[in-house]
Design a protein around this motif. Structure first.
Motif, PDB file in Angstrom:
ATOM      1  N   UNK A 147       0.861  -1.189   0.000  1.00  0.00           N
ATOM      2  CA  UNK A 147       0.000   0.000   0.000  1.00  0.00           C
ATOM      3  C   UNK A 147       0.896   1.237   0.000  1.00  0.00           C
ATOM      4  N   UNK A 148       1.375   1.661  -1.173  1.00  0.00           N
ATOM      5  CA  UNK A 148       2.377   2.745  -1.233  1.00  0.00           C
ATOM      6  C   UNK A 148       1.926   4.045  -0.568  1.00  0.00           C
ATOM      7  N   UNK A 149       0.649   4.386  -0.694  1.00  0.00           N
ATOM      8  CA  UNK A 149       0.176   5.616  -0.061  1.00  0.00           C
ATOM      9  C   UNK A 149       0.272   5.515   1.449  1.00  0.00           C
ATOM     10  N   UNK A 150       0.000   4.335   1.996  1.00  0.00           N
ATOM     11  CA  UNK A 150       0.176   4.098   3.431  1.00  0.00           C
ATOM     12  C   UNK A 150       1.640   4.205   3.814  1.00  0.00           C
ATOM     13  N   UNK A 151       2.529   3.585   3.025  1.00  0.00           N
ATOM     14  CA  UNK A 151       3.958   3.647   3.311  1.00  0.00           C
ATOM     15  C   UNK A 151       4.469   5.070   3.319  1.00  0.00           C
ATOM     16  N   UNK A 152       4.045   5.870   2.332  1.00  0.00           N
ATOM     17  CA  UNK A 152       4.478   7.267   2.278  1.00  0.00           C
ATOM     18  C   UNK A 152       3.971   8.042   3.481  1.00  0.00           C
ATOM     19  N   UNK A 153       2.731   7.805   3.880  1.00  0.00           N
ATOM     20  CA  UNK A 153       2.175   8.519   5.037  1.00  0.00           C
ATOM     21  C   UNK A 153       2.870   8.102   6.327  1.00  0.00           C
ATOM     22  N   UNK A 154       3.250   6.822   6.453  1.00  0.00           N
ATOM     23  CA  UNK A 154       3.966   6.383   7.650  1.00  0.00           C
ATOM     24  C   UNK A 154       5.324   7.068   7.744  1.00  0.00           C
ATOM     25  N   UNK A 155       6.006   7.215   6.616  1.00  0.00           N
ATOM     26  CA  UNK A 155       7.295   7.919   6.622  1.00  0.00           C
ATOM     27  C   UNK A 155       7.118   9.382   7.015  1.00  0.00           C
ATOM     28  N   UNK A 156       6.065  10.000   6.495  1.00  0.00           N
ATOM     29  CA  UNK A 156       5.812  11.407   6.831  1.00  0.00           C
ATOM     30  C   UNK A 156       5.517  11.550   8.320  1.00  0.00           C
ATOM     31  N   UNK A 157       4.685  10.648   8.861  1.00  0.00           N
ATOM     32  CA  UNK A 157       4.374  10.693  10.296  1.00  0.00           C
ATOM     33  C   UNK A 157       5.642  10.498  11.125  1.00  0.00           C
ATOM     34  N   UNK A 158       6.501   9.564  10.726  1.00  0.00           N
ATOM     35  CA  UNK A 158       7.736   9.302  11.456  1.00  0.00           C
ATOM     36  C   UNK A 158       8.649  10.523  11.443  1.00  0.00           C
ATOM     37  N   UNK A 159       8.768  11.159  10.270  1.00  0.00           N
ATOM     38  CA  UNK A 159       9.621  12.351  10.173  1.00  0.00           C
ATOM     39  C   UNK A 159       9.054  13.500  10.990  1.00  0.00           C
ATOM     40  N   UNK A 160       7.722  13.695  10.925  1.00  0.00           N
ATOM     41  CA  UNK A 160       7.114  14.762  11.717  1.00  0.00           C
ATOM     42  C   UNK A 160       7.340  14.547  13.205  1.00  0.00           C
ATOM     43  N   UNK A 161       7.193  13.294  13.636  1.00  0.00           N
ATOM     44  CA  UNK A 161       7.380  12.996  15.060  1.00  0.00           C
ATOM     45  C   UNK A 161       8.813  13.254  15.487  1.00  0.00           C
ATOM     46  N   UNK A 162       9.766  12.753  14.695  1.00  0.00           N
ATOM     47  CA  UNK A 162      11.186  12.856  15.079  1.00  0.00           C
ATOM     48  C   UNK A 162      11.715  14.276  14.977  1.00  0.00           C
ATOM     49  N   UNK A 163      11.334  14.983  13.906  1.00  0.00           N
ATOM     50  CA  UNK A 163      11.949  16.277  13.622  1.00  0.00           C
ATOM     51  C   UNK A 163      11.201  17.466  14.208  1.00  0.00           C
ATOM     52  N   UNK A 164       9.923  17.275  14.534  1.00  0.00           N
ATOM     53  CA  UNK A 164       9.162  18.438  14.978  1.00  0.00           C
ATOM     54  C   UNK A 164       8.385  18.190  16.262  1.00  0.00           C
ATOM     55  N   UNK A 165       7.504  17.183  16.259  1.00  0.00           N
ATOM     56  CA  UNK A 165       6.583  17.015  17.378  1.00  0.00           C
ATOM     57  C   UNK A 165       7.297  16.713  18.680  1.00  0.00           C
ATOM     58  N   UNK A 166       8.385  15.915  18.632  1.00  0.00           N
ATOM     59  CA  UNK A 166       9.100  15.602  19.871  1.00  0.00           C
ATOM     60  C   UNK A 166       9.826  16.817  20.435  1.00  0.00           C
ATOM     61  N   UNK A 167      10.102  17.792  19.578  1.00  0.00           N
ATOM     62  CA  UNK A 167      10.801  19.002  20.040  1.00  0.00           C
ATOM     63  C   UNK A 167       9.833  20.087  20.502  1.00  0.00           C
ATOM     64  N   UNK A 168       8.571  19.903  20.256  1.00  0.00           N
ATOM     65  CA  UNK A 168       7.548  20.865  20.660  1.00  0.00           C
ATOM     66  C   UNK A 168       6.907  20.327  21.931  1.00  0.00           C
ATOM     67  N   UNK A 169       7.201  20.986  23.054  1.00  0.00           N
ATOM     68  CA  UNK A 169       6.827  20.440  24.358  1.00  0.00           C
ATOM     69  C   UNK A 169       5.317  20.280  24.498  1.00  0.00           C
ATOM     70  N   UNK A 170       4.541  21.238  23.991  1.00  0.00           N
ATOM     71  CA  UNK A 170       3.088  21.130  24.080  1.00  0.00           C
ATOM     72  C   UNK A 170       2.561  19.928  23.314  1.00  0.00           C
TER      73      UNK A 170
END
Length: 455
Positions: free
Chosen positions: A425-448
């Motif tokens: 499911x390529x669209x799922x795979x792409x979205x999982x990568x995007x979620x992983x990058x958002x979590x690692x690069x942005x959401x974990x650094x935003x305390x709220x």
């Protein structure tokens, strides 16, 4: 001596359970509304064979007089909508019923109801404005075109993850069948709602997974990739009997009943037939007896030559695709030149055809409709119970995701399973990568965000 509960294997299993629980929780947050939407609209569309005749009952018996020639009926329909060309003539299922003629202009397809005896036009309606077509658009693309088709595909892909993780989380592990195969209704509201969610999921998940997968060939992204695989695998010269992309493309191709290129999005695709002034409509009169003698499953559409197909054709557009057949007609004599049945199509086409028929509740009605309706109602029950469970358990100020384990690692089997799903499911795979990058690069650094999302 090490306790059985503290062995490395037991520890990894607990970590896997916790990680999958988090995946299930967040997938649920993303999918609850789409699942509710798809289940509700799909539930309505399942009963199209019963609803459409009821809505069109005024045109089921309009005359007792002998009908005029088909060519005259078509001319009356074309005159009612100036500037259009013939897309298809639908053979009536009764000599007393109104003739249904599909005419097109640009990307617009119009259905004209004609009294076959008096040639009086009874009703004119844009094909996409018919009630079941509106439900079709809402279910398949949210009425947003190809972009909506991709949104639905993404929601369906994440729902597959939701169901698979749910089956793992609630699978019995030596605790008996209570709360797994049947709900415990006498142990308080919280247990009751939890069991309704889990037990319903256990009973319907496999069929829900089938419905989700069988709907993917229509999707813009996955369907396009499957089409490419089909061409490489089947080496098929015939156009596939399933379409991809937006509902506009699907509706134009299906109703026009001409094998046009489904990747194309050309202006005028719906009206690619030759102008009426250059068309010998008496072919319809000559071909009608030959087509009727083939005993095709209704509805049967007779279509003129087009830019993609220079021959007159007739085709069964039955909901049960295993009953479909295509005819090539001789324009001079009106006789059938060639017939292609469902059994003669490539294996991949047949598998997809069976899947689509089950998806629409058409393969073995009414049982197929009943099972699919129960699945849709089960999905709605799971959504309602999930919302109730979350509302009862939610901590103040946060979403309430299961807390992560420190230094927890994904088990190898889980990583492999996610990679396989991402490839299939390529669209799922792409979205999982995007979620992983958002979590690692942005959401974990935003305390709220870390606090609210439980990161």
């Amino acid at each position: 001596m090490v306790s059985p509960d503290t062995t490395p294997i037991q520890g990894r299993r607990r970590h896997a359970y916790r990680l999958l629980w988090r995946w299930h929780f967040y997938a649920g947050l993303c999918c609850l509304l789409p699942v509710l939407w798809l289940a509700s609209t799909g539930l309505i569309y399942l009963f199209r064979p019963q609803i459409e005749p009821m809505l069109e009952r005024a045109y089921a018996h309009v005359t007792d007089a002998p009908p005029q020639p088909v060519s005259a009926q078509v001319r009356a329909a074309l005159a009612a909508v100036p500037g259009t060309v013939l897309n298809a003539y639908e053979l009536p299922t009764s000599p007393h019923a109104a003739a249904r003629v599909l005419v097109g202009k640009g990307s617009q397809v119009v259905r004209v109801y004609v009294d076959p005896a008096s040639l009086r036009v009874l009703h004119v309606v844009n094909e996409k404005d018919r009630f079941m077509r509106v439900i079709f658009y809402l279910h398949g693309e949210l009425k947003l075109g190809s972009a909506g088709s991709m949104v639905v595909e993404l929601a369906a892909s994440w729902t597959i993850v939701l169901l698979l993780t749910g089956l793992y989380l609630w699978w019995p592990r030596g605790g008996g069948m209570a709360g797994v195969l049947y709900p415990r209704l006498s142990r308080g509201a919280r247990v009751m709602w939890r069991d309704l969610h889990a037990v319903t999921g256990v009973w319907i998940s496999l069929f829900a997974l089938f419905l989700l997968v069988s709907g993917l060939p229509w999707a813009k992204s996955w369907g396009g990739l499957l089409r490419e695989v089909r061409q490489q695998y089947a080496h098929a010269t015939a156009m596939p009997d399933w379409t991809i992309g937006s509902a506009d493309e699907r509706a134009r191709n299906r109703q026009a009943n001409t094998p046009v290129d489904e990747h194309a999005n050309m202006p005028g695709m719906a009206g690619m037939s030759m102008p009426v002034s250059a068309m010998d409509l008496t072919v319809l009169d000559r071909a009608l007896p030959s087509v009727q003698a083939q005993h095709l499953a209704a509805p049967v559409l007779m279509a003129p030559p087009s830019m993609k197909n220079p021959q007159w054709t007739a085709r069964s557009d039955a909901d049960d695709r295993s009953r479909r057949a295509d005819l090539i007609l001789d324009p001079g004599s009106g006789k059938v030149v060639r017939r292609t049945d469902f059994s003669q199509r490539p294996l991949l086409d047949r598998l997809i055809g069976y899947g689509v028929a089950v998806h629409e509740g058409a393969l073995f009605p009414p049982l197929n409709q009943i099972v699919s309706a129960l699945t849709a109602l089960g999905l709605i029950t799971m959504v309602v119970s999930a919302c109730n469970l979350w509302w009862r358990r939610r901590p103040k100020g946060v979403l309430g995701a299961p807390a992560p384990r420190e230094n927890a690692r994904y088990p190898v089997a889980m990583v492999i399973a996610l990679i396989v799903l991402g490839i299939v499911l390529p669209l799922l795979g792409a979205s999982m990568l995007i979620v992983l990058l958002l979590e690692r690069l942005w959401l974990r650094r935003w305390q709220g965000a870390r606090r609210v999302l439980g990161l």
